[in-house]
Design a protein around this motif. Structure first.
Motif, PDB file in Angstrom:
ATOM      1  N   LEU A 305     -72.403  55.575 -57.315  1.00  0.00           N
ATOM      2  CA  LEU A 305     -72.900  55.242 -55.971  1.00  0.00           C
ATOM      3  C   LEU A 305     -74.027  56.369 -55.541  1.00  0.00           C
ATOM      4  O   LEU A 305     -75.023  56.014 -55.203  1.00  0.00           O
ATOM      5  CB  LEU A 305     -71.827  55.175 -54.941  1.00  0.00           C
ATOM      6  CG  LEU A 305     -70.976  53.910 -55.098  1.00  0.00           C
ATOM      7  CD1 LEU A 305     -70.035  54.255 -53.892  1.00  0.00           C
ATOM      8  CD2 LEU A 305     -71.752  52.760 -55.081  1.00  0.00           C
ATOM      9  N   THR A 306     -73.792  57.622 -55.945  1.00  0.00           N
ATOM     10  CA  THR A 306     -74.787  58.697 -55.743  1.00  0.00           C
ATOM     11  C   THR A 306     -76.010  58.746 -56.407  1.00  0.00           C
ATOM     12  O   THR A 306     -76.981  58.874 -56.072  1.00  0.00           O
ATOM     13  CB  THR A 306     -73.992  60.103 -55.825  1.00  0.00           C
ATOM     14  OG1 THR A 306     -73.554  60.128 -57.194  1.00  0.00           O
ATOM     15  CG2 THR A 306     -72.985  60.253 -54.853  1.00  0.00           C
ATOM     16  N   GLY A 307     -75.551  58.044 -57.679  1.00  0.00           N
ATOM     17  CA  GLY A 307     -76.980  57.895 -58.407  1.00  0.00           C
ATOM     18  C   GLY A 307     -77.963  56.723 -57.735  1.00  0.00           C
ATOM     19  O   GLY A 307     -79.279  57.165 -58.035  1.00  0.00           O
ATOM     20  N   VAL A 308     -77.262  55.545 -57.455  1.00  0.00           N
ATOM     21  CA  VAL A 308     -78.015  54.625 -56.761  1.00  0.00           C
ATOM     22  C   VAL A 308     -78.741  55.197 -55.449  1.00  0.00           C
ATOM     23  O   VAL A 308     -79.740  54.858 -55.058  1.00  0.00           O
ATOM     24  CB  VAL A 308     -77.106  53.447 -56.366  1.00  0.00           C
ATOM     25  CG1 VAL A 308     -77.717  52.319 -55.429  1.00  0.00           C
ATOM     26  CG2 VAL A 308     -76.698  52.703 -57.712  1.00  0.00           C
ATOM     27  N   ALA A 309     -77.994  55.986 -54.762  1.00  0.00           N
ATOM     28  CA  ALA A 309     -78.714  56.627 -53.559  1.00  0.00           C
ATOM     29  C   ALA A 309     -79.839  57.363 -53.825  1.00  0.00           C
ATOM     30  O   ALA A 309     -80.838  57.287 -53.184  1.00  0.00           O
ATOM     31  CB  ALA A 309     -77.450  57.675 -52.932  1.00  0.00           C
ATOM     32  N   ALA A 310     -79.525  58.305 -55.054  1.00  0.00           N
ATOM     33  CA  ALA A 310     -80.790  58.794 -55.190  1.00  0.00           C
ATOM     34  C   ALA A 310     -82.043  57.929 -55.586  1.00  0.00           C
ATOM     35  O   ALA A 310     -83.293  58.149 -55.386  1.00  0.00           O
ATOM     36  CB  ALA A 310     -80.429  59.724 -56.511  1.00  0.00           C
ATOM     37  N   GLN A 311     -81.962  56.743 -56.200  1.00  0.00           N
ATOM     38  CA  GLN A 311     -82.955  55.804 -56.598  1.00  0.00           C
ATOM     39  C   GLN A 311     -83.184  55.251 -55.351  1.00  0.00           C
ATOM     40  O   GLN A 311     -84.693  54.993 -55.187  1.00  0.00           O
ATOM     41  CB  GLN A 311     -82.464  54.702 -57.441  1.00  0.00           C
ATOM     42  CG  GLN A 311     -81.860  54.923 -58.845  1.00  0.00           C
ATOM     43  CD  GLN A 311     -81.423  53.727 -59.587  1.00  0.00           C
ATOM     44  OE1 GLN A 311     -81.661  52.774 -59.446  1.00  0.00           O
ATOM     45  NE2 GLN A 311     -80.343  54.090 -60.401  1.00  0.00           N
ATOM     46  N   LEU A 312     -82.516  54.901 -54.109  1.00  0.00           N
ATOM     47  CA  LEU A 312     -83.096  54.266 -53.053  1.00  0.00           C
ATOM     48  C   LEU A 312     -83.826  55.399 -52.326  1.00  0.00           C
ATOM     49  O   LEU A 312     -84.852  54.948 -51.583  1.00  0.00           O
ATOM     50  CB  LEU A 312     -81.944  54.004 -52.310  1.00  0.00           C
ATOM     51  CG  LEU A 312     -80.975  52.877 -52.685  1.00  0.00           C
ATOM     52  CD1 LEU A 312     -79.694  52.473 -51.704  1.00  0.00           C
ATOM     53  CD2 LEU A 312     -81.463  51.609 -52.628  1.00  0.00           C
ATOM     54  N   SER A 313     -83.560  56.775 -52.202  1.00  0.00           N
ATOM     55  CA  SER A 313     -84.395  57.654 -51.574  1.00  0.00           C
ATOM     56  C   SER A 313     -85.670  58.095 -52.296  1.00  0.00           C
ATOM     57  O   SER A 313     -86.637  58.529 -51.919  1.00  0.00           O
ATOM     58  CB  SER A 313     -83.454  58.817 -51.372  1.00  0.00           C
ATOM     59  OG  SER A 313     -82.364  58.502 -50.661  1.00  0.00           O
ATOM     60  N   ALA A 314     -85.857  57.618 -53.443  1.00  0.00           N
ATOM     61  CA  ALA A 314     -87.126  57.874 -54.659  1.00  0.00           C
ATOM     62  C   ALA A 314     -87.127  56.832 -55.412  1.00  0.00           C
ATOM     63  O   ALA A 314     -87.259  57.133 -56.679  1.00  0.00           O
ATOM     64  CB  ALA A 314     -86.670  59.143 -55.115  1.00  0.00           C
TER      65      ALA A 314
END
Length: 390
Positions: A305-314
């Motif tokens: 989930l934190t990896g997906v969060a990084a994708q959503l933010s960048a």
């Protein structure tokens, strides 16, 4: 603006325009309502090889000055977004106002005059040959804009004249324009066509001590060919071919914290349901299928989930190009500011030759900034011409 300023100061002025109607680009601006200025306009909202060049003209003719002119002509207006001023009725009010200002200065308006040749003789007089006669003058102000929106008659005349008189031209390019993508990207983008989402896009300009970083937090729209919307138009002025676009799909939100909170509060939810709480349904489905495993959130490791969060933010996308001058609101680049005086827009090595507005390498953000540069630079040139009366 240049003509009215010089004419009202007592100069004999003729305006030569190849179009059959004055101010055609003004008339279509702002959805026909003309975003005629931005009250926050300053040099920081402009791109230029010299970020300080616009300061002098903008400081000497401010948005408040133009607004005072609008109010003097009793044109009703409103503020649509922070600092962005529009006509209540129609952009026609602004064109009519400028024409009345020219009439007050006894300016000779010549429409449908095609420019054939421009030269300067040994006595320093400018000779402009048109299809309807020849005109001579001691001063020549080039206010012919850039290449954007050719259907309204836009041409590269300003750039051609600059080169003819020995002025350098920074390579022109479409700006404030939708971005396009290659066939591979369009394949997954097309089902999203028409979808709008608020994003944050960070842009960079300049190098070394001149380096600047700015983030545009605004709407983005998926199209059949790529991306549009205010945030994309702003970013397009900074984008260079080959560069990736970095998009924050959740501006102002700690994406990792939010996703982990949803997992904690709704452990039985799936990936699509989770992202749909934060993004439009169609986009949530696409991203979930591309980045997250199926099943309940409870079974997904926090690291996923934190990896997906990084994708959503960048979210990184690679534009193929732009929609070009046909859809561009302005032209980036133009006459090199090093060749002009920042005080009055006169060419340093060609006395009596002035370049103003979009013709110059000064490109404003979306939201009334380019009009303010047009008024301010035109005013500066008009005043300089008026001061040379003999």
């Amino acid at each position: 603006m240049a003509a009215a300023t010089a004419g009202q100061a007592g100069r004999r002025v003729v305006v030569l325009d190849h179009a059959p109607q004055a101010g055609r680009k003004i008339l279509i601006s702002g959805g026909g309502r003309c975003n005629f200025t931005n009250m926050d306009a300053g040099a920081g909202q402009f791109l230029s090889g010299n970020p300080h060049f616009a300061k002098s003209a903008l400081a000497r003719y401010t948005p408040a000055d133009f607004l005072a002119l609008v109010q003097r002509h009793r044109i009703p207006w409103h503020e649509k977004a922070a600092g962005q001023l529009f006509c209540d009725r129609s952009a026609r009010d602004i064109v009519d106002m400028l024409l009345r200002e020219c009439a007050a200065g006894q300016v000779d308006m010549r429409l449908s005059h095609r420019i054939i040749d421009v030269a300067r003789n040994s006595a320093g007089l400018y000779r402009v040959e048109t299809d309807q006669g020849v005109f001579t003058a001691r001063s020549l102000i080039v206010a012919t804009g850039g290449l954007s929106i050719p259907k309204l008659g836009a041409t590269g005349l300003a750039h051609d004249l600059a080169r003819r008189f020995g002025l350098r031209v920074v390579a022109p390019a479409p700006a404030l324009v939708p971005l396009t993508f290659g066939a591979q990207d369009r394949e997954w983008m097309e089902p999203l066509a028409g979808l709008s989402v608020r994003v944050g896009i960070t842009c960079h300009s300049g190098t070394g001590r001149q380096a600047r970083r700015v983030t545009f937090d605004d709407g983005m729209v998926f199209t059949h060919r790529g991306l549009s919307g205010p945030a994309i138009l702003q970013a397009s002025s900074y984008w260079q071919p080959g560069q990736a676009l970095e998009i924050d799909l959740l501006p102002g939100i700690d994406a990792a914290q939010r996703l982990l909170a949803i997992k904690r509060d709704r452990p039985r939810a799936g990936a699509v349901a989770m992202l749909s709480m934060l993004l439009p349904q169609r986009l949530a489905q696409l991203l979930a299928h591309a980045s997250l495993p199926e099943g309940q959130l409870a079974a997904m490791p926090d690291a996923v989930l934190t990896g997906v969060a990084a994708q959503l933010s960048a979210w990184r996308l690679n534009p193929h190009g732009t929609e070009g001058y046909v859809k561009a609101e302005v032209t980036r680049g133009g006459v090199d500011t090093d060749c002009l005086s920042s005080r009055d827009m006169e060419a340093r090595d060609v006395p009596g030759l002035f370049m103003v507005g979009e013709a110059v390498d000064v490109t404003g953000w979306l939201g009334g900034y380019n009009f303010q540069w047009a008024w301010a630079s035109g005013r500066a040139a008009g005043q300089a011409v008026a001061e040379r009366m003999d």
